[in-house]
Motif scaffolding. Structure first.
Motif: not given
Length: 168
Positions: A5, A28, A33, A61-62, A64-66, A69, A75, A77
């Protein structure tokens, strides 16, 4: 501690010149993308801007999201943990993340504005016009951009390596 993050937040500030409040307000849904863009809403200028998403920022970012998060119906981020609940980050939380990251690399009392200045200087050094820098930073005035893109030539001279073959 959330290293992914923090890294993604710093990349947003350093690569895109986003202000702490803009990072805190990212959703998000703001990221396209396929197109490689980020839509900025509710910015300081009160307009909507579509910015390119640099590859390194998108990867951060990807990641962190995978991997970090929390699963959350919101929604937003970015999240932080408060009183055993995951809540969307605040501007203050983003500022703290950036301040701690800067301190870790030896830049005491630095924040997201230093990273905006750094981006502006980097763009100018790489040949971007002041107008192009103003567009990236979303400034209305070139005078504001000129302040941001000011190079600290005396300090740079102090850290410059001697020219090969010179005496010093």
């Amino acid at each position: 501690r959330k290293p992914r993050r923090g890294y993604a937040i710093v990349r947003c500030a350093l690569d895109m010149g986003l202000r702490a409040g803009e990072i805190a307000n990212l959703s998000i849904d703001d990221i396209d993308w396929r197109e490689g863009t980020v839509t900025m809403k509710g910015t300081k200028s009160r307009r909507q801007d579509i910015l390119p998403l640099p590859m390194a920022t998108g990867q951060a970012l990807a990641d962190y999201l995978q991997h970090e998060r929390p699963a959350n119906p919101s929604r937003a981020l970015f999240f932080c943990r408060r009183e055993s609940r995951d809540i969307p980050v605040t501007t203050h939380a983003v500022q703290n993340v950036i301040r701690r990251a800067c301190r870790r690399v030896g830049l005491p009392d630095s924040g997201s504005h230093l990273l905006r200045h750094t981006l502006a200087c980097r763009l100018v050094e790489n040949g971007s016009s002041l107008k192009e820098v103003a567009d990236v930073l979303r400034h209305r005035s070139l005078e504001t951009t000129r302040i941001y893109a000011k190079l600290d030539t005396p300090s740079l001279a102090e850290v410059a390596l001697p020219w090969p073959g010179s005496e010093s």
